[in-house]
Design a protein around this motif. Structure first.
Motif, PDB file in Angstrom:
ATOM      1  N   ASP A 191      19.868  18.849  39.197  1.00 21.14           N
ATOM      2  CA  ASP A 191      21.243  18.827  39.709  1.00 21.14           C
ATOM      3  C   ASP A 191      21.983  17.641  39.093  1.00 21.14           C
ATOM      4  OD1 ASP A 191      20.894  21.045  41.376  1.00 21.14           O
ATOM      5  OD2 ASP A 191      19.946  19.778  42.910  1.00 21.14           O
ATOM      6  N   ARG A 193      25.452  15.397  39.234  1.00 21.42           N
ATOM      7  CA  ARG A 193      26.602  15.055  40.059  1.00 21.42           C
ATOM      8  C   ARG A 193      27.325  13.871  39.405  1.00 21.42           C
ATOM      9  NH1 ARG A 193      25.210  19.167  41.789  1.00 21.42           N
ATOM     10  NH2 ARG A 193      24.792  19.823  43.928  1.00 21.42           N
ATOM     11  N   ARG A 276      29.982  19.741  38.896  1.00 22.63           N
ATOM     12  CA  ARG A 276      28.604  19.924  39.354  1.00 22.63           C
ATOM     13  C   ARG A 276      27.930  20.952  38.442  1.00 22.63           C
ATOM     14  NH1 ARG A 276      29.170  20.981  45.855  1.00 22.63           N
ATOM     15  NH2 ARG A 276      30.174  19.013  46.438  1.00 22.63           N
ATOM     16  N   GLN A 278      23.998  22.777  37.814  1.00 24.22           N
ATOM     17  CA  GLN A 278      22.592  22.980  38.165  1.00 24.22           C
ATOM     18  C   GLN A 278      21.938  23.760  37.025  1.00 24.22           C
ATOM     19  OE1 GLN A 278      21.677  25.541  41.516  1.00 24.22           O
ATOM     20  NE2 GLN A 278      19.988  24.230  42.150  1.00 24.22           N
TER      21      GLN A 278
END
Length: 466
Positions: A191, A193, A276, A278
């Motif tokens: 992930d 951020r 963001r 992923q």
């Protein structure tokens, strides 16, 4: 004499020089898309460039005609150390991270992503301004401390994409952003951020924090200033308390925002600014998108298969090298043939010029011989005149004749040259045949014009007739 430079001016010049040196030394990254991608992926590329600022090219344009070799050839002179490419297939969006100039190449599959505009639209108080993108972000890696080889390669690749930080010399005012990469061992997902760092003085009520800001609060409701600080309503905030021992520290340096002094307690808050992403690791290969596969998430090969693929790749590279050498030899042969042809053509031109000069010399010798023959004829005529008449001929008698002959010759040559370029007037075949046979030509009709007489002239003619 010019004025002496002040201490602040010298200090700013020194800071500018050090910043420029750090900018040149830091790792630079190209972020672009490959192939046809949608509008959302194009916007994701632009948002990723915001993460990598200022060590990236924000105005980079990748056309359809550009190949990966074009970016690699330009990357060396510009000091670019990494390439980050996005591509789209029918099933997913792929992301590649390439280390220049010798690799390795890490390929990821993007499972989910969220753009900056979507993240900021959900925030009540977004903390985003232009000056925070003037300095590189702080990188934080979580759960990358495994002994596996592919985990170490991923960690070192991400660390080398951002400039390193010296803890003893770093200035806190320059750290305004943070990039977090979190690895989940259960799902094998990473992930990403992107946060903006906000520092707030801790241990103060809401009313005191308002006083520290530039805006002065409205005190018209209170009779004394102490009522403003002792008001119970001002002590409890409507929002839940975000600060606590988990994010409160004593600052080692003073920060530019109000109330954050050195050796004072302040709270650090992270405000997400996006994007963001992923993604999941797919494979790691040597070189720049061409080499042995070190690790693959889905495909597992035996040692024999790996050796066979390696042998096939070596054959392919050797054949490519042979073709390249053959092309170089062909180019050299063409150059040699071209030079030989050039030498032959120059020799031919030189021989042609020599023949023209020889012909000119022959013409001049013929003219001289003709002049000598004319003089000999004059001498013979003079001798014949002496034998027949028994007297010497008058001076210039036979020279005039030779001069007239030469003059006539020159005039005839000039007339020939003059009329050589003219074209003869072509006579129509009908007229030419009639002239030769003797048939009379058709009479030419002359145009007749009738002149109207005036009335007075017509009357006078009638009277004369009578």
């Amino acid at each position: 004499m010019g004025k002496k430079q002040g201490r602040n001016k010298k200090k700013s010049r020194l800071m500018k020089a050090t910043n420029q040196n750090n900018f040149v030394r830091g790792p630079h990254t190209f972020v672009f898309q490959r192939g046809t991608v949608g509008k959302n992926v194009q916007q994701l590329v632009l948002d990723t460039r915001r993460i990598m600022e200022p060590f990236t090219s924000t105005g980079l344009r990748a056309r359809k005609k550009n190949v990966l070799k074009d970016f690699i050839s330009v990357a060396g002179p510009l000091g670019v150390s990494h390439l980050l490419t996005f591509s789209k297939t029918q099933t997913s969006v792929n992301m590649r991270v390439i280390r220049l100039p010798k690799g390795p190449t890490i390929t990821f599959r993007v499972q989910q992503y969220c753009l900056i505009r979507d993240v900021v639209s959900q925030l009540k108080r977004p903390n985003m301004y232009a000056s925070q993108f003037q300095n590189p972000p702080l990188l934080v890696l979580n759960n990358f401390n495994k002994d596996a080889m592919h985990m170490k390669l991923m960690a070192t690749m991400f660390q080398n994409m951002f400039p390193s930080i010296n803890v003893h010399t770093v200035k806190l005012n320059r750290i305004r952003r943070c990039v977090l990469l979190n690895y989940d061992p259960e799902t094998n997902m990473i992930d990403l951020r992107h946060y903006s760092i906000k520092v707030v003085p801790a241990g103060m009520s809401r009313s005191v924090k308002k006083l520290l800001k530039t805006k002065v609060p409205n005190l018209s409701r209170y009779t004394d200033v102490s009522e403003y600080f002792t008001n119970a309503g001002a002590l409890s905030e409507s929002e839940p308390e975000q600060d606590g021992p988990h994010n409160e520290i004593n600052l080692p340096q003073s920060i530019g925002s109000r109330g954050n002094m050195a050796a004072e307690k302040s709270a650090i808050r992270l405000v997400e600014i996006g994007p963001r992403i992923q993604f999941q690791l797919v494979k790691i290969e040597e070189g720049v998108c061409s080499g042995d596969i070190i690790y693959h998430q889905y495909v597992k090969k035996s040692e024999e298969e790996i050796a066979a693929t390696k042998l096939a790749r070596e054959k392919k590279t050797s054949a490519k090298e042979r073709r390249r050498n053959q092309q170089k030899m062909n180019v050299l042969k063409k150059k040699e043939l071209k030079e030989k042809h050039k030498e032959k053509s120059l020799e031919g031109m030189q021989m042609k010029n020599e023949q023209q000069e020889e012909n000119m010399d022959d013409d001049e010798s013929e003219e001289v011989s003709k002049a000598v023959n004319v003089d000999d004829e004059d001498e013979d005529d003079a001798e014949y005149y002496r034998q027949e008449v028994g007297e010497e001929p008058e001076q210039g008698l036979f020279q005039k004749r030779t001069q007239l002959k030469r003059k006539k010759q020159h005039e005839s040559e000039g007339n020939l040259k003059r009329f050589k370029g003219r074209k003869k007037k072509s006579v129509p075949p009908s007229h030419r045949d009639k002239r030769t046979i003797g048939i009379a030509r058709p009479p030419t009709h002359k145009a007749s014009f009738k002149v109207k007489k005036s009335r007075s002239a017509s009357k006078s003619s009638r009277k004369g007739r009578r």
